[in-house]
Design a protein around this motif. Sequence first.
Motif, PDB file in Angstrom:
ATOM      1  N   LEU A   1       0.856  -1.183   0.000  1.00 15.45           N
ATOM      2  CA  LEU A   1       0.000   0.000   0.000  1.00 15.45           C
ATOM      3  C   LEU A   1       0.888   1.228   0.000  1.00 15.45           C
ATOM      4  O   LEU A   1       1.725   1.396   0.894  1.00 15.45           O
ATOM      5  CB  LEU A   1      -0.898   0.014   1.243  1.00 15.45           C
ATOM      6  N   GLU A   2       0.756   2.081  -1.026  1.00 12.48           N
ATOM      7  CA  GLU A   2       1.500   3.336  -1.043  1.00 12.48           C
ATOM      8  C   GLU A   2       0.560   4.467  -0.655  1.00 12.48           C
ATOM      9  O   GLU A   2      -0.448   4.707  -1.305  1.00 12.48           O
ATOM     10  CB  GLU A   2       2.116   3.624  -2.415  1.00 12.48           C
ATOM     11  N   ALA A   3       0.902   5.163   0.402  1.00 11.18           N
ATOM     12  CA  ALA A   3       0.072   6.254   0.911  1.00 11.18           C
ATOM     13  C   ALA A   3       0.578   7.575   0.354  1.00 11.18           C
ATOM     14  O   ALA A   3       1.665   8.026   0.705  1.00 11.18           O
ATOM     15  CB  ALA A   3       0.109   6.270   2.439  1.00 11.18           C
ATOM     16  N   GLY A   4      -0.209   8.185  -0.512  1.00 13.14           N
ATOM     17  CA  GLY A   4       0.199   9.437  -1.132  1.00 13.14           C
ATOM     18  C   GLY A   4       1.138   9.195  -2.296  1.00 13.14           C
ATOM     19  O   GLY A   4       2.327   9.506  -2.241  1.00 13.14           O
TER      20      GLY A   4
ATOM     21  N   VAL B   1      -3.172  -0.854  -8.725  1.00 12.87           N
ATOM     22  CA  VAL B   1      -4.435  -0.116  -8.722  1.00 12.87           C
ATOM     23  C   VAL B   1      -4.194   1.274  -8.141  1.00 12.87           C
ATOM     24  O   VAL B   1      -3.630   1.407  -7.039  1.00 12.87           O
ATOM     25  CB  VAL B   1      -5.506  -0.842  -7.880  1.00 12.87           C
ATOM     26  N   PHE B   2      -4.600   2.307  -8.866  1.00 13.07           N
ATOM     27  CA  PHE B   2      -4.562   3.673  -8.370  1.00 13.07           C
ATOM     28  C   PHE B   2      -5.960   4.065  -7.909  1.00 13.07           C
ATOM     29  O   PHE B   2      -6.927   3.893  -8.653  1.00 13.07           O
ATOM     30  CB  PHE B   2      -4.085   4.643  -9.452  1.00 13.07           C
ATOM     31  N   ALA B   3      -6.063   4.591  -6.699  1.00 10.96           N
ATOM     32  CA  ALA B   3      -7.359   4.984  -6.160  1.00 10.96           C
ATOM     33  C   ALA B   3      -7.280   6.400  -5.614  1.00 10.96           C
ATOM     34  O   ALA B   3      -6.265   6.798  -5.038  1.00 10.96           O
ATOM     35  CB  ALA B   3      -7.800   4.021  -5.061  1.00 10.96           C
ATOM     36  N   CYS B   4      -8.357   7.160  -5.828  1.00 12.39           N
ATOM     37  CA  CYS B   4      -8.428   8.534  -5.316  1.00 12.39           C
ATOM     38  C   CYS B   4      -9.181   8.500  -3.987  1.00 12.39           C
ATOM     39  O   CYS B   4     -10.391   8.693  -3.931  1.00 12.39           O
ATOM     40  CB  CYS B   4      -9.129   9.434  -6.336  1.00 12.39           C
TER      41      CYS B   4
ATOM     42  N   TRP C   1      -3.921  12.248  -9.101  1.00 15.44           N
ATOM     43  CA  TRP C   1      -4.473  10.913  -9.359  1.00 15.44           C
ATOM     44  C   TRP C   1      -4.729  10.701 -10.846  1.00 15.44           C
ATOM     45  O   TRP C   1      -4.413   9.643 -11.399  1.00 15.44           O
ATOM     46  CB  TRP C   1      -5.750  10.723  -8.568  1.00 15.44           C
ATOM     47  N   LEU C   2      -5.289  11.712 -11.518  1.00 17.78           N
ATOM     48  CA  LEU C   2      -5.527  11.602 -12.961  1.00 17.78           C
ATOM     49  C   LEU C   2      -4.209  11.444 -13.721  1.00 17.78           C
ATOM     50  O   LEU C   2      -4.122  10.675 -14.680  1.00 17.78           O
ATOM     51  CB  LEU C   2      -6.282  12.831 -13.465  1.00 17.78           C
TER      52      LEU C   2
ATOM     53  N   ALA D   1      -2.103   2.033  -4.769  1.00 16.06           N
ATOM     54  CA  ALA D   1      -1.506   3.355  -4.605  1.00 16.06           C
ATOM     55  C   ALA D   1      -2.614   4.386  -4.433  1.00 16.06           C
ATOM     56  O   ALA D   1      -3.496   4.508  -5.288  1.00 16.06           O
ATOM     57  CB  ALA D   1      -0.639   3.703  -5.821  1.00 16.06           C
ATOM     58  N   LEU D   2      -2.566   5.124  -3.324  1.00 18.69           N
ATOM     59  CA  LEU D   2      -3.631   6.068  -2.983  1.00 18.69           C
ATOM     60  C   LEU D   2      -3.163   7.505  -3.152  1.00 18.69           C
ATOM     61  O   LEU D   2      -2.034   7.843  -2.816  1.00 18.69           O
ATOM     62  CB  LEU D   2      -4.088   5.855  -1.538  1.00 18.69           C
ATOM     63  N   GLU D   3      -4.051   8.346  -3.661  1.00 18.28           N
ATOM     64  CA  GLU D   3      -3.786   9.779  -3.792  1.00 18.28           C
ATOM     65  C   GLU D   3      -5.124  10.504  -3.769  1.00 18.28           C
ATOM     66  O   GLU D   3      -6.016  10.174  -4.559  1.00 18.28           O
ATOM     67  CB  GLU D   3      -3.047  10.067  -5.098  1.00 18.28           C
TER      68      GLU D   3
END
Length: 236
Positions: free
Chosen positions: A118-121, A167-170, A150-151, A142-144
Amino acid sequence: MRRLRHPLLQLLACVGAWIFIAPALHLLPWAALQGLLAGLCAVALRLPGWQRLAHGLFVPAVALASQAGVAPGWYLAALLLTLALGRNALVERVPLYRSAVAVAERLAERLAGGASLLEAGCGDGRLALLLALRRPDLNMRALENAVGSWLLARWRWRRAGSPNRLVFACRNFWSEDWGGMTRFTCSCRRSPCLGFGASSLPRAGPAACSSATPFPFPASSRTNAFLSTALCKKNY
């Protein structure tokens, strides 16, 4: 007081320049002198190079923009773009986002096969994508929560061939469920990271934190805290 040092530095330089030049009569010369004084103050305080440059150019750039006759709509657009790319800076102490190939390589070496990360930011997603290309066996989230960043991360993800294990999540990682994660990485300074106290860590597996500033990472019987200076992103 430390949080106020940048605006106080600018204010001191403004007053110093005002002693010699009246800004109401000679705006651009005053701004140039203010920028020189601000840059010298930044050097005297031993601020990082990019901060010296920012202090030296800030007021001169504002003065030039005020004389350029730019339509107000462009300033509004610039503000909205800034908020889209880094709105966290309004409410949290976060650094400029940086990533490095060396960080991805060290993480790739240390992470176990099939680990869940899990990457935070994640910012623009550069670190997550570098790691995904080196270790396609990893399951990464990966969260942003800055929409613009994020886009941009999603655009990079598509250009890289849409790795299916990334997976990239906003979303805001402070409220994220870390269950099932075996590794955790963040790009943060001391203050935000201290929010991940012992009460929150047991939700995750062993934690790996790539931090701008080394700090004691709380550990418990259910968490194997791991912090390596080799993974630190320095010079924020």
